[in-house]
Design an enzyme around this catalytic site. Structure first.
Site, PDB file in Angstrom:
ATOM      1  NE  ARG A  50       0.274   1.393   3.366  1.00 14.07           N
ATOM      2  CZ  ARG A  50       1.223   2.278   3.627  1.00 14.07           C
ATOM      3  NH1 ARG A  50       2.503   1.898   3.702  1.00 14.07           N
ATOM      4  NH2 ARG A  50       0.964   3.547   3.812  1.00 14.07           N
ATOM      5  N   GLY A  51       0.276   2.419  -0.085  1.00 16.87           N
ATOM      6  CA  GLY A  51       1.066   3.646  -0.243  1.00 16.87           C
ATOM      7  C   GLY A  51       1.164   3.934  -1.734  1.00 16.87           C
ATOM      8  NE  ARG A  86      -6.200   0.767  -1.591  1.00 18.58           N
ATOM      9  CZ  ARG A  86      -5.511   1.316  -0.598  1.00 18.58           C
ATOM     10  NH1 ARG A  86      -4.210   1.103  -0.483  1.00 18.58           N
ATOM     11  NH2 ARG A  86      -6.105   2.095   0.282  1.00 18.58           N
ATOM     12  CG  ASP A 109      -3.066   8.165  -1.143  1.00 26.15           C
ATOM     13  OD1 ASP A 109      -2.979   8.655  -0.010  1.00 26.15           O
ATOM     14  OD2 ASP A 109      -2.694   7.018  -1.419  1.00 26.15           O
ATOM     15  CG  ASN A 152      -2.091  11.538   2.896  1.00 23.89           C
ATOM     16  OD1 ASN A 152      -1.603  10.638   2.199  1.00 23.89           O
ATOM     17  ND2 ASN A 152      -1.699  11.748   4.134  1.00 23.89           N
ATOM     18  CE  LYS A 153      -4.933   5.619   4.586  1.00 24.53           C
ATOM     19  NZ  LYS A 153      -5.969   4.781   3.924  1.00 24.53           N
ATOM     20  CD  GLN A 168      -2.891   2.721   6.872  1.00 27.30           C
ATOM     21  OE1 GLN A 168      -3.475   3.059   7.904  1.00 27.30           O
ATOM     22  NE2 GLN A 168      -3.536   2.604   5.730  1.00 27.30           N
TER      23      GLN A 168
HETATM   24  O1  MRU Z   1      -4.433   3.182   2.277  1.00 26.38           O
HETATM   25  P1  MRU Z   1      -2.963   3.383   2.126  1.00 26.38           P
HETATM   26  O2  MRU Z   1      -2.161   2.813   3.254  1.00 26.38           O
HETATM   27  O3  MRU Z   1      -2.467   2.947   0.771  1.00 26.38           O
HETATM   28  O4  MRU Z   1      -2.784   4.966   2.201  1.00 26.38           O
HETATM   29  C1  MRU Z   1      -1.493   5.496   2.155  1.00 26.38           C
HETATM   30  C2  MRU Z   1      -1.442   6.968   2.312  1.00 26.38           C
HETATM   31  O5  MRU Z   1      -2.448   7.630   2.474  1.00 26.38           O
HETATM   32  C3  MRU Z   1      -0.100   7.605   2.181  1.00 26.38           C
HETATM   33  O6  MRU Z   1       0.000   8.730   3.004  1.00 26.38           O
HETATM   34  C4  MRU Z   1       0.110   8.034   0.718  1.00 26.38           C
HETATM   35  O7  MRU Z   1      -0.145   6.970  -0.148  1.00 26.38           O
HETATM   36  C5  MRU Z   1       1.479   8.544   0.474  1.00 26.38           C
HETATM   37  S1  MRU Z   1       2.654   7.244   0.521  1.00 26.38           S
HETATM   38  C6  MRU Z   1       4.183   7.847   0.139  1.00 26.38           C
END
Ligand code: MRU
Length: 350
Positions: free
Chosen positions: A50-51, A93, A241, A251-252, A200
């Site tokens: 993920r990320g 996703r 993201d 972002n998250k 996370q």
């Molecule tokens: O749901 P995830 O864990 O994929 O979400 C990740 C994030 O929101 C990160 O902050 C984002 O992808 C940047 S990662 C360098």
């Protein structure tokens, strides 16, 4: 393995694609092996990996392995055989634009190979995926150098989610800024939000920083405001993201709340993201698709139910922080600041 790191997020091996299973960290450090694109798509969907940048690398490698495994005799057959792989991986996703950016890059490379033999085309697609992975680490280091200039010796930096080596091919975006500041000799403390519901921050950010000897303290998400009010946070750095052309940042989930708190307390709120995270087809953040994940992530912790059966829950995985709450965006090409529409466009020109 990225130089100086004791783990990797994703590697292309002779036997297949190896990924550190991020669902079970920090309890277990297990690498899963994938030898078909369906497995890679499942790994993205179920958050083994993920990320945003890491998802992009996995997507590219998924196409590369589909090409390698394709039992075809001509370029046209190869091109047809890859269509379901592009489609399946694109459906995993919706929010991180790096996934679609990486698929586009693989599609463009494929279209350049029309006059090649099948084996040559397969090898070129594998090389392209490996280049995306290699470039990502370089990009993160460049971004880190720009961002580290904004971090002072002695700062406590709050971060949300995991935008570290685990979220990229290595080094990290937000955590890359912190790594670069530490490498420049600054004493930095990190305050990591646990990041409900997927944790996370607790499971991944705390794990990778602790492993690399960077001081990290964990807080639950609802403690961030109190920490800021007490003067215990000097800077905030998060990843992204998807960033719209005007600098609105997806972002998250929970990032928006942190940005509002930062504004209230006069604390700089920075975003670190590669240009591949910027979606210039979207004028602002209102068009960014927000993934809704399974209610189970909210109703259960570690397999244990914490919500009465029958109570509805919501689980949007991301939120959008409006550009006026963002102090600067660090990229590999430099720093964007308000007016973001202009400065972001400028970064794509040089
Ligand atoms: O749901 P995830 O864990 O994929 O979400 C990740 C994030 O929101 C990160 O902050 C984002 O992808 C940047 S990662 C360098």
């Amino acid at each position: 393995m990225v130089k100086g790191s004791s783990f990797y997020t994703i590697e292309w091996l002779a036997e297949g694609i190896s990924m550190l299973d991020q669902r079970i960290l920090p309890e277990k450090e297990i690498y899963n092996l994938y030898d078909d694109y369906e497995g890679v798509a499942d790994a993205i969907k179920t958050m083994v990996i993920r990320g945003a940048p890491a998802i992009g690398v996995a997507a590219a490698m998924g196409i590369a392995i589909a090409a390698e495994k394709a039992n075809v005799g001509s370029f046209d057959e190869l091109s047809d055989a890859l269509k379901p792989a592009f489609e399946l991986i694109a459906s995993t996703r919706p929010t991180a634009v790096n996934l679609f950016w990486a698929l586009d890059r693989m599609r463009n490379r494929l279209s350049e190979l029309q006059d090649s033999g099948v084996n040559e085309a397969k090898a070129a697609l594998v090389s392209e995926a490996l280049a995306i992975r290699r470039d990502d680490v370089e990009i993160n280091r460049a971004m880190g150098r720009y961002g580290a200039e904004f971090i002072n010796d002695g700062d406590t930096v709050l971060t949300h989610c995991n935008a570290g080596a685990l979220a990229t091919a290595g080094y990290g975006t937000a955590l890359g800024v912190i790594r670069a500041a530490v490498e420049a000799g600054k004493m930095i403390d990190v305050l990591a939000d646990e990041t409900r519901p997927f944790l996370q921050g607790a499971r991944l950010t705390a794990w990778e920083l602790h492993k690399d000897g960077i001081p990290v303290t964990l807080i639950t998400d609802n403690m961030a405001g109190a920490m800021m009010a007490k003067g215990m946070v000097q800077k905030i750095v998060v990843g992204a993201d998807r960033i719209a052309a005007n600098g609105d940042v997806a972002n998250k989930i929970g990032t928006y709340s942190v940005a509002v708190l930062a504004k209230r307390h006069g604390i700089p709120f920075f975003v670190a993201a590669p240009l591949s995270t910027i979606d210039r087809t979207l004028a602002d953040g209102s068009g960014i698709p927000i993934e809704e994940r399974s209610p189970d992530e909210v109703t259960h912790i570690g397999g244990y139910r914490i919500v009465p059966k029958g109570v509805p829950v919501k689980n949007p995985a991301f939120d959008v922080t409006p550009n006026e709450l963002v102090s600067a965006i660090f990229t590999e090409k430099g720093v964007a600041r308000a007016d973001y529409r202009e400065t972001i466009a400028g970064l794509f020109e040089n």
